[in-house]
Scaffold this motif. Structure first.
Motif, short mmCIF file in Angstrom:
data_model
loop_
_atom_site.label_atom_id
_atom_site.label_comp_id
_atom_site.label_asym_id
_atom_site.label_seq_id
_atom_site.Cartn_x
_atom_site.Cartn_y
_atom_site.Cartn_z
N VAL A 187 0.86 -1.18 0.00
CA VAL A 187 0.00 0.00 0.00
C VAL A 187 0.90 1.24 0.00
N HIS A 188 0.40 2.31 -0.62
CA HIS A 188 1.19 3.54 -0.77
C HIS A 188 0.62 4.63 0.12
N CYS A 189 1.38 5.05 1.13
CA CYS A 189 0.93 6.14 2.00
C CYS A 189 0.60 7.42 1.23
N PRO A 190 1.45 7.87 0.30
CA PRO A 190 1.21 9.19 -0.30
C PRO A 190 0.13 9.19 -1.37
N GLN A 191 -0.55 8.06 -1.55
CA GLN A 191 -1.53 7.99 -2.63
C GLN A 191 -2.98 8.04 -2.16
N LEU A 192 -3.20 8.35 -0.87
CA LEU A 192 -4.59 8.44 -0.41
C LEU A 192 -5.36 9.44 -1.26
N GLU A 193 -4.68 10.52 -1.64
CA GLU A 193 -5.40 11.60 -2.34
C GLU A 193 -5.64 11.33 -3.81
N VAL A 194 -5.04 10.27 -4.37
CA VAL A 194 -5.33 9.98 -5.79
C VAL A 194 -6.24 8.76 -5.93
N ILE A 195 -6.72 8.23 -4.81
CA ILE A 195 -7.63 7.09 -4.89
C ILE A 195 -8.85 7.50 -5.73
N GLY A 196 -9.27 6.60 -6.62
CA GLY A 196 -10.44 6.91 -7.43
C GLY A 196 -10.18 7.96 -8.50
N SER A 197 -9.00 7.93 -9.13
CA SER A 197 -8.71 8.89 -10.21
C SER A 197 -9.09 8.27 -11.55
N TYR A 198 -9.79 9.05 -12.36
CA TYR A 198 -10.49 8.54 -13.55
C TYR A 198 -9.60 8.29 -14.76
N GLY A 199 -9.84 7.20 -15.44
CA GLY A 199 -9.61 7.15 -16.87
C GLY A 199 -8.31 6.62 -17.43
N THR A 200 -7.42 6.02 -16.61
CA THR A 200 -6.13 5.65 -17.19
C THR A 200 -5.69 4.25 -16.75
N GLU A 201 -4.70 3.72 -17.50
CA GLU A 201 -3.98 2.52 -17.07
C GLU A 201 -2.69 2.95 -16.37
N LEU A 202 -1.93 1.95 -15.91
CA LEU A 202 -0.82 2.19 -15.00
C LEU A 202 0.11 3.36 -15.37
N LEU A 203 0.71 3.30 -16.57
CA LEU A 203 1.80 4.25 -16.85
C LEU A 203 1.27 5.68 -16.96
N ASP A 204 0.09 5.87 -17.57
CA ASP A 204 -0.52 7.20 -17.62
C ASP A 204 -0.96 7.65 -16.23
N TRP A 205 -1.48 6.70 -15.48
CA TRP A 205 -1.97 7.00 -14.12
C TRP A 205 -0.82 7.51 -13.24
N LEU A 206 0.35 6.89 -13.38
CA LEU A 206 1.50 7.35 -12.61
C LEU A 206 1.84 8.79 -12.97
N GLU A 207 1.87 9.07 -14.25
CA GLU A 207 2.29 10.40 -14.71
C GLU A 207 1.27 11.48 -14.40
N ARG A 208 -0.01 11.15 -14.60
CA ARG A 208 -1.06 12.16 -14.48
C ARG A 208 -1.44 12.45 -13.04
N TYR A 209 -1.48 11.41 -12.22
CA TYR A 209 -2.02 11.58 -10.87
C TYR A 209 -0.98 11.34 -9.77
N THR A 210 -0.25 10.22 -9.88
CA THR A 210 0.52 9.73 -8.74
C THR A 210 1.78 10.55 -8.50
N PHE A 211 2.58 10.73 -9.55
CA PHE A 211 3.83 11.47 -9.36
C PHE A 211 3.56 12.90 -8.86
N PRO A 212 2.61 13.63 -9.44
CA PRO A 212 2.36 14.99 -8.91
C PRO A 212 1.97 14.97 -7.43
N SER A 213 1.18 14.00 -7.02
CA SER A 213 0.76 13.93 -5.62
C SER A 213 1.95 13.62 -4.71
N GLU A 214 2.84 12.75 -5.15
CA GLU A 214 3.98 12.35 -4.31
C GLU A 214 4.98 13.50 -4.13
N CYS A 215 5.03 14.43 -5.09
CA CYS A 215 5.97 15.57 -4.98
C CYS A 215 5.77 16.35 -3.68
#
Ligand code: GUN
Ligand code: ZN
Length: 435
Positions: free
Chosen positions: A85-113
């Motif tokens: 489980v990823h602590c810094p990803q609580l805020e991207v739970i339920g983000s719309y519309g992508t598969e893994l690699l796009d999801w990382l770029e669009r939602y996850t990496f910005p949130s982890e910054c």
């Protein structure tokens, strides 16, 4: 729930007793077996707890000197273990519309910054661990971010709650945005410092945390492998063979590797304390290697469905399989909710997941694969009192279902299928009530 001798039952009570329907495992259930000798179910029994450990398990009520928490008629299980489980990803739970690699770029990496900020890391760790406990998860193997402070914050917050926690600073020195990359020399220094300060301190342990093969250079993977070789008590966590585009990318980045898993194996990262998330697109040679090395796959069903990653072949796994939420790719921290998704994943593959295999993977199975079976994952004498109390049924639909259940597996399976964090009545960590 009623309290007796409540005046004596303060948070600091050294010894106390808990009553309820006790459910845990004495072995690994056989796939598909609903009537399993591995299940230990003691209706209306007592656990005796002293200094945070279970010291007795019995049918008879203890003598009057034991302060009591009476959970008669409720389901009592070991706290769940979320192995990925990823602590810094609580805020991207339920983000719309992508598969893994796009999801990382669009939602996850910005949130982890944002976790570069120590205040954000500390606040994030507090909210995250309280949310785990509120879901009935008392132990976890957790991804922090690339920032050293994000791992420090998780260790500090887990220690304050007495939780068993395994985490580490994420290693990531390429294919990630500015602010989320480290370099080999600094990363090595940070890991060594964190290991010195936190590894095997109380209930904490360090995991060498390779995000996934694409975000580490071969030099960084070699450094991670050297850390593991230097101390066999270290854990290792990473992602492997989750998504087909990801697998193709790894093949292009590491043309000399036989497979995605082989990238990690060649670096010395696949060992008996390795937790490999997903493992959907492994071949037979990979599977044999995981089994031979005594590593485990953390199966993340809600994430695999949500990100459209694929259907994990659980019955074909001869290696250790544990259950994990993978929030924020996963859609709930609740492991019962993830069990519901795990059942449906297998149903789509034409297989049937019993409640026993699902619950075992979130308790004793995970604990044993982590080499922590003496401490967590069960309600046996000597184990830590990490205990969750659940209502058998919440609301009229679940109550109607529960009322007609005839035998144990039917009842527990209906519980598993209908339960979530709202069924959690109480959660104890090392004998202290946290929910
Ligand atoms: N692969 C690399 N990073 C991640 C992540 O954060 N989540 C998931 N599900 N897969 C990953
Ligand atoms: Zn993950």
């Amino acid at each position: 729930m009623s309290f007796t001798n409540q005046e004596k039952l303060t948070d600091s009570a050294r010894r106390w007793a808990l009553r309820g329907d006790l459910l845990d495992f004495t072995g690994a259930p056989v796939w598909g077996e609903t009537d399993s000798p591995a299940v230990r179910f003691d209706r209306d029994h007592w656990l005796l707890i002293e200094d945070g450990r279970i010291v007795g398990r019995q049918a008879a009520a203890p003598d009057e000197s034991w302060p009591r928490k009476d959970h008669a008629g409720q389901l009592v299980m070991p706290g769940f273990i979320d192995t990925h489980v990823h602590c810094p990803q609580l805020e991207v739970i339920g983000s719309y519309g992508t598969e893994l690699l796009d999801w990382l770029e669009r939602y996850t990496f910005p949130s982890e910054c944002a976790f570069a900020d120590p205040a954000r890391s500390h606040a994030g760790a507090e909210v995250f661990l309280d949310a785990l406990l509120a879901s009935g998860t008392t132990s976890a193997v957790v991804f922090a971010t690339v920032h050293k402070v994000s791992a420090e914050a998780l260790f500090d917050s887990a220690d304050a709650r007495g939780m068993r926690l395994i985490t580490g600073k994420v290693l990531m020195d390429r294919h990630a945005p500015d602010g989320l990359r480290d370099d080999v020399a600094q990363a090595e220094k940070d890991c060594i410092d964190l290991i010195d300060r936190f590894h095997r301190r109380g209930r904490l342990a360090y995991a060498v945390t390779v995000r996934f093969a694409p975000t580490s250079t071969p030099e960084q993977l070699a450094m991670a492998g050297a850390l593991c070789r230097a101390d066999a008590s270290l854990f290792m966590q990473t992602h492997v063979a989750e998504n087909r585009a990801e697998v193709d990318w790894v093949a292009r980045l590491f043309p000399q590797a036989r497979s995605y898993l082989d990238v990690y194996a060649a670096a010395g990262l696949v060992h008996e304390r390795a937790v490999l998330a997903h493992g959907i697109w492994l071949d037979e040679t990979d599977k044999r290697l995981i089994q031979d090395r005594g590593a485990q796959v953390a199966h993340c069903p809600s994430s695999n469905l949500f990100l459209g990653s694929g259907l994990f072949d659980w019955p074909g796994a001869d290696f250790n399989v544990s259950l994990a939420s993978d929030v924020g790719g996963g859609t709930s921290l609740s492991l019962p909710r993830n069990m519901q998704d795990a059942y449906k994943v297998q149903a789509l593959r034409g297989a049937r997941l019993t409640a026993w295999t699902a619950l075992h993977a979130a308790t004793r199975g995970a604990a044993q694969a982590l080499h922590l079976g003496g401490e967590i994952g069960g309600l046996g004498v000597g184990q830590m009192a990490d205990i969750c109390v659940w209502d058998w049924a919440m609301g009229p639909v679940a109550q109607a279902r529960d009322a007609v259940a005839r035998e144990l597996h039917e009842r527990v399976f209906a519980w598993m299928t209908l339960a979530d964090e709202r069924n959690l009545s109480a959660c104890y960590v090392a004998g202290r009530q946290r929910v």
